[in-house]
Design an enzyme around this catalytic site. Structure first.
Site, PDB file in Angstrom:
ATOM      1  N   ASN A 101       0.859  -1.203   0.000  1.00  0.00           N
ATOM      2  CA  ASN A 101       0.000   0.000   0.000  1.00  0.00           C
ATOM      3  C   ASN A 101       0.888   1.244   0.000  1.00  0.00           C
ATOM      4  O   ASN A 101       0.796   2.103   0.868  1.00  0.00           O
ATOM      5  CB  ASN A 101      -0.960  -0.004   1.199  1.00  0.00           C
ATOM      6  N   HIS A 155       3.051   4.590  -0.555  1.00  0.00           N
ATOM      7  CA  HIS A 155       2.798   6.018  -0.725  1.00  0.00           C
ATOM      8  C   HIS A 155       4.148   6.711  -0.867  1.00  0.00           C
ATOM      9  O   HIS A 155       5.201   6.047  -0.880  1.00  0.00           O
ATOM     10  CB  HIS A 155       1.967   6.563   0.442  1.00  0.00           C
ATOM     11  N   HIS A 203       7.073   5.602   1.354  1.00  0.00           N
ATOM     12  CA  HIS A 203       7.795   4.396   0.923  1.00  0.00           C
ATOM     13  C   HIS A 203       8.712   4.718  -0.258  1.00  0.00           C
ATOM     14  O   HIS A 203       9.832   4.216  -0.344  1.00  0.00           O
ATOM     15  CB  HIS A 203       6.820   3.306   0.473  1.00  0.00           C
ATOM     16  N   GLY A 262      11.830   4.010   7.744  1.00  0.00           N
ATOM     17  CA  GLY A 262      11.364   5.376   7.968  1.00  0.00           C
ATOM     18  C   GLY A 262      11.451   5.779   9.436  1.00  0.00           C
ATOM     19  O   GLY A 262      11.269   4.949  10.334  1.00  0.00           O
ATOM     20  N   GLU A 263      11.697   7.076   9.646  1.00  0.00           N
ATOM     21  CA  GLU A 263      11.786   7.584  11.018  1.00  0.00           C
ATOM     22  C   GLU A 263      10.411   7.848  11.627  1.00  0.00           C
ATOM     23  O   GLU A 263      10.309   8.142  12.807  1.00  0.00           O
ATOM     24  CB  GLU A 263      12.642   8.863  11.050  1.00  0.00           C
ATOM     25  N   GLN A 317      10.280   1.482  16.104  1.00  0.00           N
ATOM     26  CA  GLN A 317      10.633   0.324  15.270  1.00  0.00           C
ATOM     27  C   GLN A 317      12.082   0.439  14.780  1.00  0.00           C
ATOM     28  O   GLN A 317      12.851  -0.532  14.814  1.00  0.00           O
ATOM     29  CB  GLN A 317       9.673   0.261  14.086  1.00  0.00           C
ATOM     30  N   LEU A 353       2.669  10.822   6.290  1.00  0.00           N
ATOM     31  CA  LEU A 353       2.061   9.844   5.384  1.00  0.00           C
ATOM     32  C   LEU A 353       2.039   8.482   6.071  1.00  0.00           C
ATOM     33  O   LEU A 353       3.007   8.083   6.719  1.00  0.00           O
ATOM     34  CB  LEU A 353       2.857   9.740   4.085  1.00  0.00           C
ATOM     35  N   SER A 368      -0.171   4.421   5.614  1.00  0.00           N
ATOM     36  CA  SER A 368      -1.231   3.648   4.955  1.00  0.00           C
ATOM     37  C   SER A 368      -2.520   3.747   5.747  1.00  0.00           C
ATOM     38  O   SER A 368      -3.618   3.666   5.199  1.00  0.00           O
ATOM     39  CB  SER A 368      -0.809   2.183   4.842  1.00  0.00           C
ATOM     40  N   ARG A 369      -2.402   3.928   7.061  1.00  0.00           N
ATOM     41  CA  ARG A 369      -3.602   3.961   7.914  1.00  0.00           C
ATOM     42  C   ARG A 369      -4.373   5.288   7.781  1.00  0.00           C
ATOM     43  O   ARG A 369      -5.496   5.373   8.273  1.00  0.00           O
ATOM     44  CB  ARG A 369      -3.233   3.669   9.361  1.00  0.00           C
TER      45      ARG A 369
HETATM   46  O1  PAF Z   1       7.178  -0.561   8.864  1.00  0.00           O
HETATM   47  C1  PAF Z   1       6.609  -1.512   8.283  1.00  0.00           C
HETATM   48  O2  PAF Z   1       5.975  -1.367   7.233  1.00  0.00           O
HETATM   49  C2  PAF Z   1       6.689  -2.902   8.902  1.00  0.00           C
HETATM   50  O3  PAF Z   1       6.628  -2.851  10.288  1.00  0.00           O
HETATM   51  C3  PAF Z   1       7.915  -3.704   8.431  1.00  0.00           C
HETATM   52  C4  PAF Z   1       9.215  -3.054   8.852  1.00  0.00           C
HETATM   53  C5  PAF Z   1       7.881  -3.820   6.915  1.00  0.00           C
HETATM   54  C6  PAF Z   1       7.871  -5.106   9.020  1.00  0.00           C
HETATM   55  O4  PAF Z   1       6.699  -5.772   8.676  1.00  0.00           O
END
Ligand code: PAF
Length: 281
Positions: free
Chosen positions: A32, A34, A37, A149-150, A155, A186, A188-189
């Protein structure tokens, strides 16, 4: 661009590149796609080697009752955008290819401490799911670089720690958050927002900016956090957390800290939005 779903085929392609001394940059995604990404892909391109994007909606990082089934899946569009962005390989495995024994029987990777606060406290098991999947992708693809991404700062820090702790010879590259003109990060949610919610959504980033300014002007942490949550509530959000932390390890900020980050997560209707803003003091 090659599109492959089988690990054996992806490995054959990657092995051939490695045999020619080519370097590999990995961009893991859940699809998905944007502009955020595509910014990761552009950064991966700049690194100068082959660019591999993975597209996999990872069941292990969703808790029961979360949006795994509803998560937007737009494979053809994603594939088209990645082709336009000159990606070399799109690896889009099925769940059985990644978790042949089933997600529940999968060996897990846990980064303790960092995984248990903020989003980890509200989404138990989430970062174990992320770390496990990313660890597997690193072993599958064996990239030289991996780009994240930051916006998902926690994560990113979990992955950086995992790479150090498990001695992966991979450089983790962070990329700044891409925002709409009104400041909304930005995600996806964002697609879950109604038009009225979308108009209110920039309040999340505005509240982070106000919090950073208030902290820099000498307001205490607890007052900054209280008034940040309050401004979200006033705009119709249901705040999950609003915290000022050290940006290196997300520990609670103390007056000696210089490199800080304010992070928030909040529901706006069905969408759980997260954002953060780093600042210096
Ligand atoms: O950030 C994301 O889109 C996800 O958490 C990742 C790093 C692709 C792992 O599924």
């Amino acid at each position: 661009m090659e599109t492959l779903t089988s690990l054996a085929e992806a490995r054959a392609c990657l092995d051939a590149w490695r045999a020619r001394q080519e370097r590999i940059a990995l961009v893991p995604t859940m699809g998905n796609l944007h502009a955020g990404h595509l910014g990761l892909v552009a950064r991966a391109r700049e690194l100068g080697g082959r660019v591999v994007v993975t597209l996999f909606v990872n069941p292990l990082q969703f808790s029961p009752g979360e949006d795994f089934a509803a998560y937007p899946r737009t494979f053809e569009e994603d594939q088209h955008q990645l082709r336009q962005a000159h990606v070399d390989l799109l690896f889009a495995p099925a769940v059985d290819e990644v978790y042949p024994q089933g997600p529940e029987s999968q060996t897990r990777v846990e980064v303790p401490g960092l995984s248990d606060v903020l989003c980890g406290a509200s989404r138990p098991g989430h970062f174990v799911g992320v770390a496990t999947l990313v660890c597997k992708l690193f072993n599958m693809v064996q990239p030289h670089w991996a780009v994240f991404g930051e916006k998902d700062l926690q994560q990113l820090l979990v992955i950086r720690r995992m790479v150090v702790d498990l001695c992966f010879p991979i450089r983790i590259v962070g990329v700044a958050t891409v925002r709409e003109a009104d400041g909304l990060a930005l995600s996806s949610r964002n697609a879950y927002l109604s038009p009225a919610e979308r108009r209110r959504a920039p309040v999340l980033f505005q509240s982070l900016r106000q919090a950073a300014e208030a902290y820099q002007a000498g307001t205490g942490v607890s007052e900054v956090e209280r008034s940040g949550s309050e401004s979200l509530r006033a705009a119709g959000f249901l705040p999950d957390y609003f915290r000022v932390c050290r940006s290196a390890d997300l520990g609670a900020a103390v007056p000696q800290d210089r490199d800080l980050v304010v992070l928030a997560a909040a529901y706006l209707g069905k969408a759980r939005l997260i954002d953060n803003l780093r600042f210096r003091c």
